[in-house]
Design a protein around this motif. Structure first.
Motif, short mmCIF file in Angstrom:
data_model
loop_
_atom_site.label_atom_id
_atom_site.label_comp_id
_atom_site.label_asym_id
_atom_site.label_seq_id
_atom_site.Cartn_x
_atom_site.Cartn_y
_atom_site.Cartn_z
N HIS A 126 -35.71 -24.77 15.06
CA HIS A 126 -34.89 -23.67 15.56
C HIS A 126 -35.54 -22.36 15.12
CE1 HIS A 126 -31.36 -21.45 16.81
NE2 HIS A 126 -30.74 -22.56 17.13
N ASP A 127 -35.49 -21.35 15.99
CA ASP A 127 -36.07 -20.06 15.63
C ASP A 127 -35.09 -19.17 14.88
OD1 ASP A 127 -38.70 -20.39 16.64
OD2 ASP A 127 -37.91 -20.24 18.67
N ARG A 128 -33.92 -19.68 14.57
CA ARG A 128 -32.98 -19.00 13.68
C ARG A 128 -32.96 -19.75 12.37
NH1 ARG A 128 -27.73 -20.18 12.65
NH2 ARG A 128 -27.64 -21.61 14.42
N ASN A 129 -32.95 -19.02 11.25
CA ASN A 129 -32.91 -19.67 9.94
C ASN A 129 -31.55 -20.33 9.74
OD1 ASN A 129 -35.50 -18.89 9.29
ND2 ASN A 129 -34.88 -17.11 8.09
N LEU A 130 -31.55 -21.64 9.62
CA LEU A 130 -30.31 -22.39 9.41
C LEU A 130 -29.96 -22.42 7.94
CD1 LEU A 130 -30.99 -25.42 11.81
CD2 LEU A 130 -29.83 -23.25 12.32
N ASP A 131 -28.67 -22.31 7.64
CA ASP A 131 -28.21 -22.34 6.26
C ASP A 131 -28.36 -23.75 5.69
OD1 ASP A 131 -25.76 -22.82 4.24
OD2 ASP A 131 -26.36 -20.71 4.17
N LEU A 132 -29.04 -23.86 4.56
CA LEU A 132 -29.32 -25.18 4.00
C LEU A 132 -28.05 -25.90 3.58
CD1 LEU A 132 -32.52 -24.49 1.84
CD2 LEU A 132 -32.37 -25.58 4.06
N ILE A 133 -27.13 -25.18 2.94
CA ILE A 133 -25.91 -25.83 2.45
C ILE A 133 -24.99 -26.17 3.61
CG2 ILE A 133 -23.84 -25.50 1.05
CD1 ILE A 133 -25.53 -23.83 -0.86
N GLU A 134 -24.74 -25.19 4.48
CA GLU A 134 -23.84 -25.45 5.62
C GLU A 134 -24.39 -26.57 6.51
OE1 GLU A 134 -20.89 -24.29 6.58
OE2 GLU A 134 -20.64 -23.10 4.78
N GLY A 135 -25.71 -26.59 6.70
CA GLY A 135 -26.31 -27.60 7.57
C GLY A 135 -26.64 -28.89 6.86
N GLU A 136 -26.33 -28.98 5.56
CA GLU A 136 -26.64 -30.17 4.76
C GLU A 136 -28.12 -30.52 4.89
OE1 GLU A 136 -23.93 -33.35 5.49
OE2 GLU A 136 -22.16 -32.11 5.17
N LEU A 137 -28.97 -29.50 4.77
CA LEU A 137 -30.41 -29.66 4.92
C LEU A 137 -31.07 -29.71 3.55
CD1 LEU A 137 -30.71 -26.99 7.71
CD2 LEU A 137 -31.09 -29.43 8.06
N HIS A 138 -32.12 -30.51 3.44
CA HIS A 138 -32.83 -30.62 2.16
C HIS A 138 -33.97 -29.60 2.03
CE1 HIS A 138 -31.34 -34.95 2.46
NE2 HIS A 138 -30.77 -34.45 1.38
N VAL A 139 -34.73 -29.42 3.10
CA VAL A 139 -35.94 -28.60 3.06
C VAL A 139 -36.01 -27.74 4.31
CG1 VAL A 139 -38.46 -28.61 2.89
CG2 VAL A 139 -37.15 -30.41 1.77
N ALA A 140 -36.45 -26.49 4.15
CA ALA A 140 -36.69 -25.62 5.30
C ALA A 140 -38.07 -25.00 5.18
CB ALA A 140 -35.63 -24.53 5.39
N LEU A 141 -38.74 -24.86 6.30
CA LEU A 141 -39.96 -24.06 6.35
C LEU A 141 -39.56 -22.70 6.90
CD1 LEU A 141 -43.52 -25.03 7.09
CD2 LEU A 141 -42.61 -23.01 8.25
N ARG A 142 -39.81 -21.65 6.13
CA ARG A 142 -39.39 -20.31 6.50
C ARG A 142 -40.59 -19.39 6.61
NH1 ARG A 142 -33.78 -19.96 4.69
NH2 ARG A 142 -32.81 -21.63 5.91
N ILE A 143 -40.56 -18.51 7.61
CA ILE A 143 -41.60 -17.50 7.80
C ILE A 143 -40.94 -16.14 7.62
CG2 ILE A 143 -43.25 -16.49 9.41
CD1 ILE A 143 -43.55 -19.22 10.71
N GLY A 144 -41.46 -15.35 6.70
CA GLY A 144 -40.90 -14.03 6.44
C GLY A 144 -40.20 -13.96 5.11
N ALA A 145 -39.74 -12.75 4.76
CA ALA A 145 -39.05 -12.53 3.49
C ALA A 145 -37.75 -13.32 3.46
CB ALA A 145 -38.78 -11.05 3.29
N LEU A 146 -37.39 -13.82 2.28
CA LEU A 146 -36.18 -14.63 2.12
C LEU A 146 -35.01 -13.75 1.72
CD1 LEU A 146 -37.73 -17.64 0.18
CD2 LEU A 146 -37.14 -17.54 2.61
N ALA A 147 -33.88 -13.95 2.40
CA ALA A 147 -32.68 -13.19 2.05
C ALA A 147 -31.96 -13.79 0.85
CB ALA A 147 -31.73 -13.15 3.26
N ASP A 148 -32.12 -15.11 0.63
CA ASP A 148 -31.42 -15.80 -0.45
C ASP A 148 -32.38 -16.02 -1.61
OD1 ASP A 148 -29.95 -17.40 -2.11
OD2 ASP A 148 -29.34 -18.84 -0.58
N SER A 149 -32.17 -15.28 -2.70
CA SER A 149 -33.07 -15.38 -3.85
C SER A 149 -32.81 -16.61 -4.71
CB SER A 149 -32.94 -14.12 -4.72
OG SER A 149 -31.61 -13.99 -5.21
N SER A 150 -31.73 -17.36 -4.42
CA SER A 150 -31.41 -18.53 -5.23
C SER A 150 -32.20 -19.77 -4.81
CB SER A 150 -29.91 -18.84 -5.15
OG SER A 150 -29.56 -19.30 -3.84
N LEU A 151 -32.93 -19.68 -3.70
CA LEU A 151 -33.67 -20.83 -3.20
C LEU A 151 -34.92 -21.08 -4.04
CD1 LEU A 151 -33.50 -20.06 0.62
CD2 LEU A 151 -32.16 -21.76 -0.61
#
Length: 298
Positions: A126-151
């Motif tokens: 998906h070209d939208r960053n999916l929320d890891l907790i809401e989506g019950e996702l283990h790993v994400a590949l992200r391009i660009g600055a991260l909004a969530d510093s807890s990751l």
């Protein structure tokens, strides 16, 4: 409620930021979550979560207990794996951008599955960053600055925003020499990269913004690239998306002296001391392979 379940519930509530989100993750009703939290607070004799109208926030006692709970739950998970401590099994849920995921992440996931017969994978591109907790996702590949510093972050490399056009288009219209020259060109705007018709450029530490009047707007990267390759106009893409076309001469890189700094590419997971063995195994497998990709060399 089992005592371990109570601790798992507390950790999930804090990570999810709310009872409703935690309840969805644990598949429990809001009422059951409220009762469980109240019972734990009564047993501890201290307030663990401060409730507000918009969000829940852990108290210091809640944070301390959650930290101890993470270690305990991690030890519990490891104990359950004692008969086969090196076994990696279960369902791994991963997300990444559409083009990068299709070209580079999917082959790595497939290779990981080939090495671990006990693993299944759910890969969501998906070209939208999916929320890891809401989506019950283990790993994400992200391009660009991260909004969530807890990751938790593993940087893989970087990519650049490039302005490109086909040789056929440039033969008819000429090549822009300055960002302002783009006003005289047909523009293909990829809306998943830039929703507004503005492109930012940088030179010698100074940023300039160019307002454009796109001739073609496209909400899909591959379709926009097809239009640019067909000579429909000047477009913008991330460097990994056009690396092969540039190398083959099907596209030309424009305004290289005005390109902004590279965007970081990273693998991210939810923070916390304990990382499930399946997630750890995938990161150890995928990280080095993705880091070796030529398209991620800044």
């Amino acid at each position: 409620m089992d005592r371990l379940d109570e601790l798992a519930m507390l950790v999930t509530v804090i990570d999810a930021g709310g009872l409703a989100a935690a309840g969805r993750k644990l598949r429990r009703s809001p009422a059951a979550m409220t009762r469980g939290l109240a019972a734990l607070e009564e047993r501890m004799g201290v307030r663990l979560i401060e409730r507000t109208t918009r969000r829940l926030a852990p108290t210091q006692a809640g944070r301390d207990l959650a930290e101890r709970a993470r270690r305990l739950l991690g030890d519990y998970e490891l104990a359950l794996q004692a008969p086969a401590p090196d076994a990696v099994r279960g369902t791994l849920r991963i997300t990444g951008p559409t083009v990068f995921g299709g070209r580079h992440l999917t082959p790595v996931v497939s290779a990981f599955l080939a090495e671990h017969p006990g693993v299944q994978a759910d890969l969501t591109l998906h070209d939208r960053n999916l929320d890891l907790i809401e989506g019950e996702l283990h790993v994400a590949l992200r391009i660009g600055a991260l909004a969530d510093s807890s990751l938790k972050v593993r940087k893989l490399g970087g990519v650049r925003r490039l302005v490109v056009a086909s040789p056929a288009y440039l033969a008819k219209r000429g090549a822009p020499q300055e960002p302002a020259d783009l006003a005289e060109h047909d523009i293909v705007l990829t809306t998943v990269i830039s929703a507004t018709p503005e492109w930012r450029f940088e030179r010698q530490g100074k940023t300039r913004t160019v307002r454009l009047e796109p001739r073609l707007r496209v909400n899909h990267v591959e379709a926009a690239l097809a239009a640019i390759l067909a000579g429909q106009g000047v477009g913008r893409a991330l460097s990994y998306q056009v690396a092969e076309d540039l190398a083959a001469g099907r596209l030309v890189r424009l305004l290289p002296d005005f390109e902004p700094p590279p965007l970081p590419v990273q693998l991210v997971t939810v923070g916390g001391r304990f990382m499930p063995p399946l997630v750890r195994a995938f990161l150890d497998f995928a990280g080095p392979r993705l880091e070796r990709l030529a398209v991620l060399r800044e």
